[in-house]
Enzyme design. Sequence first.
Site, PDB file in Angstrom:
ATOM      1  N   GLY A  10      14.393  -5.808  -2.584  1.00  0.00           N
ATOM      2  CA  GLY A  10      13.789  -5.784  -1.253  1.00  0.00           C
ATOM      3  C   GLY A  10      12.316  -5.417  -1.302  1.00  0.00           C
ATOM      4  CB  ALA A  11       9.806  -5.253   1.404  1.00  0.00           C
ATOM      5  NE  ARG A  12       4.733  -1.708   0.095  1.00  0.00           N
ATOM      6  CZ  ARG A  12       3.968  -2.763  -0.142  1.00  0.00           C
ATOM      7  NH1 ARG A  12       4.318  -3.624  -1.072  1.00  0.00           N
ATOM      8  NH2 ARG A  12       2.867  -2.958   0.529  1.00  0.00           N
ATOM      9  CB  SER A  13      12.888  -2.680  -4.117  1.00  0.00           C
ATOM     10  OG  SER A  13      12.373  -3.794  -4.833  1.00  0.00           O
ATOM     11  CB  ALA A  34      -1.851 -13.621  -8.605  1.00  0.00           C
ATOM     12  CB  THR A  35       2.247 -16.775  -5.847  1.00  0.00           C
ATOM     13  OG1 THR A  35       2.946 -15.612  -5.418  1.00  0.00           O
ATOM     14  CG2 THR A  35       2.816 -17.294  -7.160  1.00  0.00           C
ATOM     15  CB  ALA A  36      -0.908 -12.796  -3.225  1.00  0.00           C
ATOM     16  CG  HIS A  50       0.356  -5.732  -6.903  1.00  0.00           C
ATOM     17  ND1 HIS A  50       1.482  -6.292  -7.448  1.00  0.00           N
ATOM     18  CD2 HIS A  50       0.724  -5.241  -5.691  1.00  0.00           C
ATOM     19  CE1 HIS A  50       2.491  -6.147  -6.607  1.00  0.00           C
ATOM     20  NE2 HIS A  50       2.050  -5.515  -5.534  1.00  0.00           N
ATOM     21  NE  ARG A  54      -1.991  -7.277 -13.042  1.00  0.00           N
ATOM     22  CZ  ARG A  54      -2.260  -7.693 -11.821  1.00  0.00           C
ATOM     23  NH1 ARG A  54      -1.384  -7.543 -10.861  1.00  0.00           N
ATOM     24  NH2 ARG A  54      -3.412  -8.283 -11.555  1.00  0.00           N
TER      25      ARG A  54
END
Length: 168
Positions: A10-13, A34-36, A50, A54
């Site tokens: 889920g989100a923020r999992s 990255a797909t964002a 992110h 990293r």
Amino acid sequence: MGHVILVTGGARSGKSSHAEARVAALPGERVYIATARPEDDEMRARIAHHIARRGPGWLTLEEPFDLAGALDRTDGRGPRLVDCLTLWLANLMFADRDWSPEADLLIAALARQNSPVVLVSNEVGMGIVPENALARAFRDAQGWLNQRVAAMANEVEFVVAGLPLRLK
């Protein structure tokens, strides 16, 4: 075929940080696909978070649409992290592109990779049924995409509250 790992949750999992750790533990140059799309301040802040988490030592390739091509172009360099399939699918759907043929290309690309690939994807179908047709179509497409990737992946992990549960 290279090793394919799907990390979902889920989100923020904690799925992205878990996937990053999986890739960081593998030998070779680490490649982040990255797909964002940084189209607003909130998304730009998420991307910056992110990147900071990293740290150095990652080659980043921004690819909101041609995921199969990005995998093929980076194969042989080292392990790749695709973060995330959910945003990739949303990009396709909001651009009025048929996601199913794109998923076929992705599955075929994953099958021919030599270097490991870790893919992050949200599990979006565990809540209430969305009220509007677009949200229902997205939820359904995400579920079908996750099933297809999971079926061909060597490993599948579900992350809850930062804890991974191995499903496959």
